[in-house]
Design a protein around this motif. Structure first.
Motif, PDB file in Angstrom:
ATOM      1  N   SER A 188      -6.759  18.408  31.649  1.00  8.06           N
ATOM      2  CA  SER A 188      -6.723  19.116  32.924  1.00  8.06           C
ATOM      3  C   SER A 188      -7.656  20.314  32.852  1.00  8.06           C
ATOM      4  CB  SER A 188      -5.295  19.593  33.222  1.00  8.06           C
ATOM      5  OG  SER A 188      -4.955  20.672  32.349  1.00  8.06           O
ATOM      6  N   TRP A 222      -9.665  16.920  36.391  1.00  9.97           N
ATOM      7  CA  TRP A 222      -9.448  16.334  35.059  1.00  9.97           C
ATOM      8  C   TRP A 222     -10.736  15.693  34.566  1.00  9.97           C
ATOM      9  CZ3 TRP A 222      -4.805  15.233  32.028  1.00  9.97           C
ATOM     10  CH2 TRP A 222      -3.685  15.963  32.462  1.00  9.97           C
ATOM     11  N   ASP A 268      -1.179  19.204  29.558  1.00  7.80           N
ATOM     12  CA  ASP A 268      -2.580  19.317  29.982  1.00  7.80           C
ATOM     13  C   ASP A 268      -3.495  18.341  29.250  1.00  7.80           C
ATOM     14  OD1 ASP A 268      -2.377  21.457  31.928  1.00  7.80           O
ATOM     15  OD2 ASP A 268      -1.820  22.720  30.226  1.00  7.80           O
TER      16      ASP A 268
END
Length: 325
Positions: free
Chosen positions: A244, A275, A298
């Motif tokens: 992310s 992303w 993430d």
């Protein structure tokens, strides 16, 4: 302005006699303007520097003027190399020598340079160990310093990572390296030159054997080659991951620089939410799993399947551990 450079100019004039500003600049690899400025600072500090005009002229010291840099012991002379590194000097057993050498050096300087040296010393400090870790205990380090300088063999009992974990070795120390707060000993053995983490030495006893270090051995060149080889052996495979935007920002604080560089080099966008997908080097499944889990939600492992399964299993175990009864 560098106080050490001013001292270099002073010692150049003392050892070479008359020198042109261009000659001083070439010797110290600075601009001619910087050389003129340094000469002016020496004059302002009370050093009797005067100029001879014309062809063959230049700058020189008043006849009979000498700096007083004598009176140092052998240990103090060695310690000068660590004058800006009080922490490592103490670990090497040279703290007292560094303090004494520094006082003698400062006392030998003219008042102006002495004040400048003190000012520079007051605004720089080196703290070698990294964050979130205690300095390693290296009780045998002073012994290795003596062994390196005396070229005396040392018998050690050493703890390593692979079996058998404890081994005995006769080492012929070639040099010491401080890397990110960790001391390493470069030494010759019966099998060749190797690197030892000083904190892993359990026992060390100086031997009677004296040895000659090869004339062509270069500690810096060896260490750079060792690091290159370490990096080549360190990463055994690759993994494809998705990050992310927040995960990518957090990456430098959680993974080695090589992984960050790999992400920067291979990242491609996936979707419109920021992303990215990238290919990174990994040391192994277990190590990569622990490293990537630091990024939490993430990061997602796409491949290889073994690493993805390891991440899944770990997350499932954590979820069960934190389940509300």
């Amino acid at each position: 302005m560098s106080a050490s450079r001013l001292l270099s100019v002073l010692l150049l004039l003392q050892s070479r006699g008359r020198m042109s500003a261009q000659g001083i600049a070439d010797e110290l690899e600075v601009s001619v303007r910087t050389a003129y400025r340094d000469l002016a600072r020496l004059q302002a500090a009370g050093v009797p520097v005067y100029a001879e005009p014309g062809r063959g002229g230049g700058y020189q010291l008043l006849d009979g003027y000498r700096t007083r840099l004598t009176g140092m012991s052998e240990g103090e002379a060695r310690a000068l190399f660590f004058a800006g590194l009080p922490g490592p000097a103490a670990e090497l057993g040279l703290a007292a020598e560094v303090a004494a050498a520094r006082l003698k050096l400062l006392a030998a300087l003219p008042a102006g340079l002495r004040e400048e040296a003190a000012r520079v010393a007051s605004v720089f400090h080196l703290d070698a160990p990294g964050w979130y870790r205690e300095p390693e205990q290296t009780p045998h380090l002073p012994l290795f310093v003596d062994a390196v300088l005396a070229r005396r063999a040392v018998d050690v009992r050493y703890r390593r990572w692979r079996a058998p974990q404890e081994v005995e070795r006769r080492l012929r120390p070639y040099g010491l390296v401080l890397k990110s707060g960790t001391w390493y000993l470069v030494a010759a053995t019966e099998k060749g030159i190797a690197t030892y983490r000083v904190a892993q030495v359990l026992d060390a006893v100086p031997g009677d054997e004296l040895f000659d270090r090869p004339d062509d051995f270069d500690l810096l060149a060896y260490w750079e080659s060792y690091l290159d080889d370490f990096q080549a052996r360190r990463y055994t495979g690759t993994a494809t991951i998705r990050l992310s935007p927040r995960g990518r920002r957090r990456l430098p604080d959680n993974v080695p620089p090589e992984v960050v560089r790999a992400v920067d080099a291979t990242a491609t966008a996936v979707g419109d939410d920021g992303w990215v997908e990238a290919v990174i080097p990994v040391e192994g499944t277990e190590h990569a799993c622990g490293e990537l889990l630091r990024l939490g939600v993430d990061v997602e492992v796409v491949a290889p399947a073994a690493l993805r399964r390891a991440m899944t299993t770990t997350v499932e175990v954590l979820a069960r551990a934190y389940e509300l009864s």
